[in-house]
Write an enzyme that holds these catalytic residues in place. Structure first.
Site, mmCIF file in Angstrom:
data_model
loop_
_atom_site.group_PDB
_atom_site.id
_atom_site.type_symbol
_atom_site.label_atom_id
_atom_site.label_comp_id
_atom_site.label_asym_id
_atom_site.label_seq_id
_atom_site.Cartn_x
_atom_site.Cartn_y
_atom_site.Cartn_z
ATOM 1 N N LYS A 115 11.239 -2.150 13.963
ATOM 2 C CA LYS A 115 11.802 -1.597 12.717
ATOM 3 C C LYS A 115 12.964 -0.663 13.018
ATOM 4 O O LYS A 115 14.009 -0.697 12.349
ATOM 5 C CB LYS A 115 10.729 -0.814 11.951
ATOM 6 C CG LYS A 115 9.707 -1.679 11.235
ATOM 7 C CD LYS A 115 8.827 -0.787 10.346
ATOM 8 C CE LYS A 115 7.562 -1.520 9.936
ATOM 9 N NZ LYS A 115 6.617 -0.651 9.221
ATOM 10 N N GLY B 228 -4.113 -3.307 5.800
ATOM 11 C CA GLY B 228 -3.545 -4.492 5.161
ATOM 12 C C GLY B 228 -4.237 -5.777 5.558
ATOM 13 O O GLY B 228 -4.566 -6.612 4.700
ATOM 14 N N ARG B 229 -4.496 -5.970 6.832
ATOM 15 C CA ARG B 229 -5.061 -7.243 7.299
ATOM 16 C C ARG B 229 -6.525 -7.402 6.940
ATOM 17 O O ARG B 229 -7.097 -8.469 7.147
ATOM 18 C CB ARG B 229 -4.836 -7.400 8.805
ATOM 19 C CG ARG B 229 -5.374 -6.271 9.654
ATOM 20 C CD ARG B 229 -4.797 -6.373 11.069
ATOM 21 N NE ARG B 229 -5.164 -5.296 11.961
ATOM 22 C CZ ARG B 229 -4.485 -4.161 12.112
ATOM 23 N NH1 ARG B 229 -3.417 -3.933 11.381
ATOM 24 N NH2 ARG B 229 -4.876 -3.237 12.971
ATOM 25 N N LYS C 37 0.835 -1.202 0.000
ATOM 26 C CA LYS C 37 0.000 0.000 0.000
ATOM 27 C C LYS C 37 0.866 1.247 0.000
ATOM 28 O O LYS C 37 0.676 2.159 -0.799
ATOM 29 C CB LYS C 37 -0.928 0.005 1.221
ATOM 30 C CG LYS C 37 -1.881 1.200 1.244
ATOM 31 C CD LYS C 37 -3.082 0.989 2.157
ATOM 32 C CE LYS C 37 -2.678 1.005 3.610
ATOM 33 N NZ LYS C 37 -3.863 0.920 4.502
ATOM 34 N N HIS D 101 -3.881 -35.648 15.716
ATOM 35 C CA HIS D 101 -2.681 -36.473 15.896
ATOM 36 C C HIS D 101 -1.499 -35.620 16.332
ATOM 37 O O HIS D 101 -0.352 -36.062 16.237
ATOM 38 C CB HIS D 101 -2.351 -37.204 14.596
ATOM 39 C CG HIS D 101 -3.398 -38.209 14.221
ATOM 40 N ND1 HIS D 101 -3.252 -39.553 14.435
ATOM 41 C CD2 HIS D 101 -4.641 -38.054 13.705
ATOM 42 C CE1 HIS D 101 -4.343 -40.193 14.035
ATOM 43 N NE2 HIS D 101 -5.194 -39.299 13.584
ATOM 44 N N GLU E 32 10.650 -5.510 3.088
ATOM 45 C CA GLU E 32 10.742 -6.889 2.602
ATOM 46 C C GLU E 32 10.272 -6.981 1.159
ATOM 47 O O GLU E 32 10.874 -7.679 0.333
ATOM 48 C CB GLU E 32 9.878 -7.830 3.461
ATOM 49 C CG GLU E 32 10.438 -8.142 4.834
ATOM 50 C CD GLU E 32 9.972 -7.161 5.899
ATOM 51 O OE1 GLU E 32 9.553 -6.030 5.539
ATOM 52 O OE2 GLU E 32 10.041 -7.529 7.079
ATOM 53 N N GLU F 295 -3.126 -8.649 15.329
ATOM 54 C CA GLU F 295 -2.639 -7.304 14.998
ATOM 55 C C GLU F 295 -3.736 -6.268 15.261
ATOM 56 O O GLU F 295 -3.447 -5.125 15.609
ATOM 57 C CB GLU F 295 -2.169 -7.234 13.532
ATOM 58 C CG GLU F 295 -1.402 -5.960 13.214
ATOM 59 C CD GLU F 295 -0.593 -6.046 11.920
ATOM 60 O OE1 GLU F 295 0.632 -6.109 11.990
ATOM 61 O OE2 GLU F 295 -1.198 -6.062 10.824
#
Lengths: 543, 543
Positions: free
Chosen positions: B501, B268-269, B211, B386, B217, B355
């Site tokens: 950051k 974003g999420r 955005k 399991h 990254e 978040e």
């Protein structure tokens, strides 16, 4: 030999640690993270460094944890386990009563292994595997058209899936060219369908993994895949391998190209270094790479025998976990690998830890009076930083974290951007997170304030390779059993999975009855009939 | 409009619920799970049933939760959000001060959307996407050799990765033949290397999603992939798409084949139904399938407006979560999809929930005095059975669970084995787990005793398809924001990611200085220099 230590809260040092926990080391105090602390709170073994200066411990706490290890006989129990003591038992009640000898699978490098018989059995299986892998290589074993095998489907669930899958993904950078592995685990038919739709079955081996030979999901998926082979006009006997207990119903040379054996002294969640992992990883990486995994695991197993907790990363990690969980009261543990290749390692640890130590009963058959195994979860960083780390830094819950990182990348593909490589960025982020969680930050805007004092450890090695992967696996296996020893619980059974199986069979009975148009006895189990109706599986009118 | 509700513990109904929580409904009592309870504790919307008879609630508690919803104005706040209120803010302090309009992306089916401007922008982007997808289809857009594109790499992290990836995996059974999607997210260079090594770049599109246009990254990985294109003699401008904020540094027609826009009112999420998910999913599934996702999401958004909690699964799930977390004291929440295709949906929810609600500050700038967002984790069943279910059934921690299941499979490949299909086995296991956790079991062997009273809900739909996937996504988005409204926190910022950051940049500075052989000011930040030395990144002698 019995191991009836009193359990955590019955040990002499328990009250001392409780007192220390009222005022734990303050990581946010000025100069709390001194250079000396950071450089000396460090342990090393089998290629890994464990950095723990960002835990809320100081020397008095570490001395108390050393006493906890000593008083609980953690290392003695670990040694006894490796030698073949019957550690998988509950005293006074029916239980599995088995030895616990996964360490024997990798105790193959010395002339005097801790348990000679189990290691001898492991060596026999390895020799059989070595021959088989060579025959795949030299063209002695091929498909019916004389072609080599390029793909491998691993059918298994739980320990027959999670550990092997985590290791394959961790090391697939080193896979032999043109060999790929696929996994089918879930009874969900879409799991198998998704794998099968893009495969050339003619050139695919299928490893079916079940110790008992009776795991419902695995047999169901085997049947699905066998049907696909038959429909494709292929004879499954040229493709299917059995990895199973010697003498199980799957140990049938008429049905399988080869059978490789595991033994009842290896629990599923500890079986990645047995044939459960060996056959698939040997196919993908080659025999020698698998032996390197075993060597790393073995060297960590040896390091876990050290009585000085400062020299024993596995034991120290176990004790720091108990400090955070039982004394500081943190319910969960985040596993945060800064390596995309370890993306499924947290899922493996989830099983290995939570199935081992998610128990409420001490080994003497009495209910425990303290918390046992934590909830274990996690995802790779830096991805997690853009996901759930918000809660780690500013949430109301405190989540202890274990970071895992490597100084070098696996592939050679890296670029310098703004004067640093991606691998440097990755490691810088790992260190930064541990530091930020520990120290926090004052800020005039309360939304930019970080309370700090959120504990973490860092595990670091040079590179994620077969040797270090083996060491990391064994480090956590040893950590988990050490915690079980200190809590005085049986980390090797899983009675908690039985009730669900019984009830699932009951629901399936109801479904069969209903699909045959029969009424069944709706009064016998009204709640399960009602749940089927509420779920829209039965028409409500049928109730 | 301001939304300064007092926060959970300031609402009149808080004390009433606290009292009720001292003696919650006992699921282990004889006949506690009556037929009436099971059939009536059920809500439905947009293709999903929510079954909640296995929660520790009864009518008085449900009435209390209804009051909690009413007194906190949860639905009013939800409506205000959809209409464009500035919900992303902290009163009295610098904060993002933004609208929250992810719901507008799918509010495209009526003539009177809740926020006309945002929906108009969404429609423009959809129209642009529809044209682009048609051009890919009809050969107007091809690679330099005139070939169609078969593969797509999504480069993004956090919300630009987890939600889109979860949806792609959930629906890949319906992907167009010969179209595959790959994901690069982690700054770990091995993530990109692993994806690139098996791809024909000439026939691959690359969607870069950020955005802000400045995500470290993502820009790093874009650069890695661009370099690979250039080395392969390919012009990135024929392959790279930008999905970014209008006017961001990535919104550059000179560098990209096409740009698709998102807006600052979509976090974003919450962005999977914006262009962030649309371009990739449109490529894989086709435009019409993506519109079906939007329709499912929109219908759940509408259902979330109901004031009667018994008619509103999203709101009810939010309230049951608060009951378990704040009143019964359970710290975590397990998301357990009985669908292998939903394997990454828990990871998406981990971000979306943790978040959003991993916060300690109320919207009025005051520290909260109660627990906010839970720790969310989970894996698909039956695999989890399991693995970690041992702890769910017999551990000392109680883990509330949300099961998600479907009556039919996606693929047609299923077999009847022992009179039931795999899909029936899957659903039977889901129901059995909810029942076993609730009722427990008495047993003379204490290791086979199950305490029960472990609460869960069940979400069920007919089939995992684009429509139901959209509905499920929106159900959880609405659940999460409703909880934030009731806790009176800002579910839309993420200040907690900033400190990491800053410190990562500091570590990278140190690394650059050291690699250039300079000394740097080692006294300015002794703890970060010492951590680099302890980590073996700097030689210790350099300190």
């Amino acid at each position: 030999m019995t191991w009836n230590t009193p359990g955590l809260d019955g040990l002499p040092v328990y009250e001392k640690l409780r007192k220390l926990a009222r005022n734990p080391f303050d990581l946010t105090a000025p100069k709390a993270l001194s250079r000396d602390r950071i450089l000396s709170y460090k342990a090393a073994a089998a290629g890994f460094d464990l950095l723990y200066s960002t835990q809320r411990v100081d020397d008095p706490v570490l001395n108390g944890l050393q006493q906890l290890a000593d008083q609980s006989g953690a290392v003695d129990q670990f040694l006894a386990m490796k030698q073949g003591a019957v550690m998988n038992r509950i005293e006074g009640y029916a239980s599995e009563n088995r030895q616990v000898l996964h360490t024997a699978c990798r105790d193959i490098f010395s002339d005097v292994p801790s348990n000679a018989e189990a290691t001898q059995q492991a060596k026999q299986q390895l020799a059989k595997l070595q021959v088989f892998l060579a025959e795949l290589e030299n063209g002695k074993v091929t498909n019916a058209r004389g072609e080599t095998f390029t793909d491998y489907i691993n059918i298994g669930i739980g320990g027959s899936d999670l550990g092997p899958r985590a290791l394959y993904l961790a090391l697939s950078a080193y896979a032999q060219k043109s060999r790929r592995v696929h996994f089918i685990s879930n009874v969900d038919p879409d799991d198998a369908a998704g794998v099968l739709q893009n495969l050339d079955l003619a050139r695919t081996l299928v490893g079916v993994v079940s110790k008992s030979g009776s795991t419902l999901e695995t047999l169901t998926n085997e049947e699905l895949v066998r049907t696909a082979y038959l429909r494709a006009g292929l004879d499954p006997r040229h493709h299917f391998l059995a990895i199973t207990g010697k003498g199980s119903s799957m140990d049938d040379p008429g049905k399988y190209l080869r059978a490789f054996h595991m033994y009842d002294y290896i629990g599923g969640r500890y079986s990645a270094t047995s044939m459960v992992g060996a056959v698939m990883l040997g196919f993908a990486l080659g025999y020698d790479a698998f032996i390197k995994i075993l060597r790393g695991a073995h060297e960590m197993d040896r390091a876990a025998e050290a009585r000085d907790i400062r020299q024993n990363p596995a034991l120290l990690l176990a004790l720091l976990g108990i400090w955070n969980h039982n004394f500081l009261g943190h319910e969960t543990l985040a596993i945060l690998p800064y390596s995309q290749a370890l993306l499924r390692f947290p899922a493996h640890l989830q099983q290995c830890d939570m199935e081992s130590n998610g128990k409420s009963l001490a080994r003497n058959g009495v209910k425990v009076t303290f918390d046992t195994g934590p909830i274990v979860w996690g995802e790779p960083g830096t991805n997690g930083q853009h996901a759930f780390y918000q809660l780690l830094h500013q949430g109301t819950a405190i989540v202890p974290a274990e970071f895992i990182g490597f100084r070098q990348s696996q592939h050679e593909l890296d670029l310098e951007i703004k004067a640093t490589t991606s691998q440097q960025k990755l490691v810088a982020n790992l260190l930064a997170q541990a530091l930020a969680l520990a120290t926090g930050r004052q800020h005039e805007n309360p939304n930019r304030f970080f309370a700090g004092n959120r504990p973490s450890s860092i595990l670091l090695a040079d590179k994620l390779e077969p040797y270090t992967m083996g060491a990391l696996l064994a480090l956590y296996e040893a950590k988990i059993v050490m915690q079980g020893f200190i809590w005085n619980i049986n980390s090797f059974d899983q009675e908690g999975v039985q009730l669900g199986k019984i009830l699932a069979d009951r629901f399936l009975d109801h479904m069969s009855i209903a699909s045959q148009g029969e009424a069944g006895d709706r009064d016998a189990h009204p709640e399960s009939w009602a749940m089927l109706a509420a779920a829209g599986i039965l028409p409500e009118g049928r109730l």
